[in-house]
Design a protein around this motif. Structure first.
Motif, PDB file in Angstrom:
ATOM      1  N   HIS A   1     -77.532  68.098  38.218  1.00 51.32           N
ATOM      2  CA  HIS A   1     -75.985  68.312  37.498  1.00 51.32           C
ATOM      3  C   HIS A   1     -75.407  69.514  38.710  1.00 51.32           C
TER       4      HIS A   1
ATOM      5  N   TYR B   1     -80.056  75.261  38.571  1.00 53.84           N
ATOM      6  CA  TYR B   1     -78.413  75.109  38.723  1.00 53.84           C
ATOM      7  C   TYR B   1     -77.800  76.189  39.572  1.00 53.84           C
TER       8      TYR B   1
ATOM      9  N   ASP C   1     -81.458  67.824  35.615  1.00 54.89           N
ATOM     10  CA  ASP C   1     -80.199  67.739  36.085  1.00 54.89           C
ATOM     11  C   ASP C   1     -79.334  69.070  35.794  1.00 54.89           C
TER      12      ASP C   1
ATOM     13  N   THR D   1     -74.124  65.238  25.376  1.00 55.24           N
ATOM     14  CA  THR D   1     -73.551  65.911  24.122  1.00 55.24           C
ATOM     15  C   THR D   1     -74.297  65.434  22.896  1.00 55.24           C
TER      16      THR D   1
ATOM     17  N   TYR E   1     -74.815  78.135  25.674  1.00 56.06           N
ATOM     18  CA  TYR E   1     -75.204  76.587  25.136  1.00 56.06           C
ATOM     19  C   TYR E   1     -76.286  77.026  24.144  1.00 56.06           C
TER      20      TYR E   1
ATOM     21  N   ARG F   1     -78.550  70.064  32.730  1.00 56.52           N
ATOM     22  CA  ARG F   1     -77.654  69.875  31.868  1.00 56.52           C
ATOM     23  C   ARG F   1     -78.301  70.538  30.453  1.00 56.52           C
ATOM     24  N   TYR F   2     -77.341  71.099  29.470  1.00 61.82           N
ATOM     25  CA  TYR F   2     -78.033  71.349  28.309  1.00 61.82           C
ATOM     26  C   TYR F   2     -77.509  70.465  27.333  1.00 61.82           C
TER      27      TYR F   2
ATOM     28  N   CYS G   1     -82.324  73.725  30.131  1.00 64.03           N
ATOM     29  CA  CYS G   1     -81.600  72.885  30.745  1.00 64.03           C
ATOM     30  C   CYS G   1     -82.754  71.820  31.022  1.00 64.03           C
TER      31      CYS G   1
ATOM     32  N   SER H   1     -73.612  69.806  27.460  1.00 59.44           N
ATOM     33  CA  SER H   1     -73.266  69.399  28.851  1.00 59.44           C
ATOM     34  C   SER H   1     -72.750  67.845  28.626  1.00 59.44           C
ATOM     35  N   GLU H   2     -71.991  67.505  29.496  1.00 60.58           N
ATOM     36  CA  GLU H   2     -71.373  66.098  29.802  1.00 60.58           C
ATOM     37  C   GLU H   2     -72.436  65.236  30.081  1.00 60.58           C
TER      38      GLU H   2
ATOM     39  N   GLU I   1     -67.859  76.213  34.435  1.00 59.28           N
ATOM     40  CA  GLU I   1     -68.866  76.104  33.704  1.00 59.28           C
ATOM     41  C   GLU I   1     -69.811  77.051  34.228  1.00 59.28           C
TER      42      GLU I   1
ATOM     43  N   HIS J   1     -72.891  72.365  38.341  1.00 60.27           N
ATOM     44  CA  HIS J   1     -72.098  72.891  37.520  1.00 60.27           C
ATOM     45  C   HIS J   1     -70.730  73.834  38.121  1.00 60.27           C
TER      46      HIS J   1
END
Length: 283
Positions: free
Chosen positions: A3, A192, A154, A165, A88, A156-157, A151, A161-162, A9, A5
């Motif tokens: 992912h 990231y 990728d 969610t 997050y 993401r949290y 995270c 994160s997209e 972000e 950022h």
């Protein structure tokens, strides 16, 4: 692919200097008398640039310069530094509060719980934290609680994160045992852009306090050693992390740049069998 950022972000990840400065300054109380030039240097340390943390070794890492003591040893001196929780946290301080949900108290955090069904993929990582009571000779703090999150592969949290969610994986709470220890089963987090690989955690005086998000004793972050990161990030799924790792260092990371001796975990294990991260958490 990991992912990526975007600029907005990344800025939000630690909510900018206005949000992070109080936490960073709290870590510098011992340097409270430094002059204007020292303050300027400290603020400059919040930036991010490339570098090398000097960690060595393949099966055990975290014993180089600035390394933390092994979790099995006793800790003395100050408590682990207070750090930002980032944007997050999932503790109700920024939107959603997962701590009050049934299912959050668990050791294995690789899967989402409740109505969510996602599973976090990646190299296995066991996280062992030992909470120590600095007010009682650094004895293990029995009956406290630790909320841990990080995270995914990728970057993401969950909950924020997209694409994730609706997931709540890589978040969990554990009550400390008689020696102050907790153990979480997880996966190795990504690196990231703009941050050194890390794991967030909060310490609460009891399980009841943690599951009501009240009376927090400490918010901090665990840093992962470079040598182990390079091993993990050379495997499938972590390619972007390897590129991101090369663009920062512990010495220039906005959180760890002022010192990480109490936050750098000791890592043992292998990619094939999984790694174990251990860290003392004096509070």
């Amino acid at each position: 692919m990991a992912h990526d950022h975007d600029a907005h972000e990344l800025e939000d990840h630690d909510r900018g200097l206005s949000h992070d400065l109080p936490a960073l300054l709290s870590r510098r109380r011992a340097l409270a008398l430094f002059g204007g030039a020292g303050l300027a240097a400290a603020l400059a340390g919040c930036g991010v640039s490339g570098g090398d943390d000097g960690a060595t070794g393949s099966t055990a890492a975290g014993n180089g310069a600035g390394a933390a003591p092994a979790a099995s040893g006793s800790s003395s001196g100050p408590g682990i530094p207070e750090e930002t929780a980032g944007p997050y946290p999932g503790d109700g301080s920024n939107g959603v509060n997962v701590l009050t949900e049934s299912g959050i108290v668990r050791s294995d955090i690789t899967r989402s719980f409740g109505s969510a069904s996602g599973v976090a993929k990646g190299v296995p990582l066991t996280v062992k934290l030992k909470v120590l009571d600095t007010g009682n000779g650094s004895a293990g703090l029995k009956g406290a609680a630790v909320y841990l999150w990080h995270c995914d592969i990728d970057g993401r949290y969950s909950l924020y994160s997209e694409g994730v969610t609706e997931e709540n994986y890589l978040r969990g709470v554990q009550e400390t045992g008689g020696d102050g220890s907790v153990t979480f089963t997880s996966i190795y987090p990504a690196a990231y852009s703009g941050r050194w690989p890390h794991i967030h955690f909060e310490v609460y005086p009891s399980l009841d306090a943690a599951t009501t998000a009240s009376g927090k004793l400490r918010t901090s972050q665990l840093a992962l050693p470079e040598a182990t990161c390079r091993q993990v990030y050379a495997t499938d799924g972590y390619s972007q992390s390897l590129q991101n790792l090369a663009q920062t260092s512990l010495e220039t990371d906005m959180v760890f740049s002022d010192g990480y001796s109490l936050q750098l975990a000791k890592l043992t294990g292998s990619v094939a069998d999984g790694f174990t991260a251990t860290l003392n958490v004096p509070v």
